[in-house]
Design an enzyme around this catalytic site. Sequence first.
Site, PDB file in Angstrom:
ATOM      1  N   GLU A  79      18.425  30.455  17.948  1.00  0.00           N
ATOM      2  CA  GLU A  79      18.885  31.752  18.008  1.00  0.00           C
ATOM      3  C   GLU A  79      19.798  31.777  19.189  1.00  0.00           C
ATOM      4  OE1 GLU A  79      16.586  34.992  16.769  1.00  0.00           O
ATOM      5  OE2 GLU A  79      17.688  36.338  18.022  1.00  0.00           O
ATOM      6  N   LYS A 254       8.621  40.865  17.418  1.00  0.00           N
ATOM      7  CA  LYS A 254       9.525  39.414  16.993  1.00  0.00           C
ATOM      8  C   LYS A 254      10.347  39.234  18.053  1.00  0.00           C
ATOM      9  CE  LYS A 254      13.136  37.269  14.971  1.00  0.00           C
ATOM     10  NZ  LYS A 254      14.221  37.131  15.884  1.00  0.00           N
ATOM     11  N   ASP A 270       0.697  24.657  17.923  1.00  0.00           N
ATOM     12  CA  ASP A 270       0.795  25.094  16.782  1.00  0.00           C
ATOM     13  C   ASP A 270       1.078  26.773  16.527  1.00  0.00           C
ATOM     14  OD1 ASP A 270       0.092  26.048  14.336  1.00  0.00           O
ATOM     15  OD2 ASP A 270      -1.783  25.092  14.136  1.00  0.00           O
ATOM     16  N   HIS A 368      24.997  38.703  21.966  1.00  0.00           N
ATOM     17  CA  HIS A 368      24.617  38.117  20.938  1.00  0.00           C
ATOM     18  C   HIS A 368      25.758  37.419  20.297  1.00  0.00           C
ATOM     19  CE1 HIS A 368      21.051  36.987  18.330  1.00  0.00           C
ATOM     20  NE2 HIS A 368      21.842  37.468  17.274  1.00  0.00           N
TER      21      HIS A 368
END
Length: 421
Positions: A79, A254, A270, A368
């Site tokens: 991203e 998030k 992990d 972005h």
Amino acid sequence: MKTEKKFYEMNHEERLSFIVSRTNLTKKEISTIVNQVLPFENIDRMIENAIGIFSLPLGIATNFVVNEKEYLVPMAIEEPSVIAAASHAAKLSKFFGGFKANASSSIMRGQIQITNLLDIKNSTRIISRNKDDLLRIANSRSKNVKALHLKTRILNNDIDNKKMLVAELYVDCKDSMGANTINSMCELVGPEIERMANCKVILKVLSNYSTERIAISQATFKKQELGGPDIVDRILSAFSFAFSDPHRAVTHNKGIMNGIDAVSIATGQDFRAIEAAAHAYASRDGKYRTLTTFSKSPKGDLIGRIEIPLSVGIVGGISSVHPTAKMGLKILGAKSASELACVIASVGLAQNLAAIRALSTEGIQKGHMKLHAKNIAVAAGATGKLVEIVSETMYKQSNITLDSARTILQGLLHNRTYKSS
Ligand code: MEV
């Protein structure tokens, strides 16, 4: 006067040389690993039915100072903006000395589910009486990682409303994540419990909800560095929205996980275990909330804090077999699992601060979309220098869409054909 180039201004070679100057890796080591494609036989050993490799970009977040030590933080993520945002927030935190973090415990639980009990209290007593023997059995195969305690809990089975017993091994994982060792311990102890307590043992597995392995990181951001008192208030307002509303809290978290997962992947952790635990922890008071909190200092500066379960390791697991993960750990230079957890938690906090600062001011799309515009230009068919020209034009026109990229590209190609004919 010549000023030093910033990491993002450097070309690929210069970036690698910079890492060499800050770590004890050689340039050859870095470039062979970074450009290496894992041989098929290696991946075929890692997973079943292997057919190939799925690559992710690997970048470095800069400016991180955690507990007075400087870090170059490897991040594997597709991203745009994430690494720039983390680096920027880390820079802002430097005014007050960076992040103060701690992750003191490395205890994880292994769970043994016990059913078919005729007398649950008596079985509990038998297990407690034989605790030392069970711990000795649990510890019989492992040299470093040790089970320290064995406790029992009576649970209500929410399906049939009967009682269920769970025996839990508390294992000190030290510098490893611990999953394999704990699972083996549970599988050694399970049959012994079944034999002595006249019951049926079903599951024997670690709990990824690592509530004994919490990392906390805190930083103060000077109000002027953030853009003034109004921005501090806007960030606090954004935080209160997320703290109060699970729909916003999930997106807020998030953003935190953008940073935490990216470092976790780059260092061979992990990340699914970390994700699962993080979201359960976010709900620990019965409502899904933010993993970070923000408040104002008496002088009006912003104090950010993250508290998150982080079961990470620097020995064992994938970090010892995957060459890029090994290199990620070397670049980061963490000497213990708890040091790694402190850095990862700090990246999560930095990521979140950067996101909510942008969201509560100019929005995130501007920054972005700048990088994303290049991907769209490529998707529209631009190559070489045209990628830059198409993306810049879309950015200036504030219209970053595939349609717009196609139109601009067609115009450019048409003009080119026209001129050369
Ligand atoms: C995007 O990947 C993450 C954000 O949506 C996080 C947030 O909203 O806080 C920007």
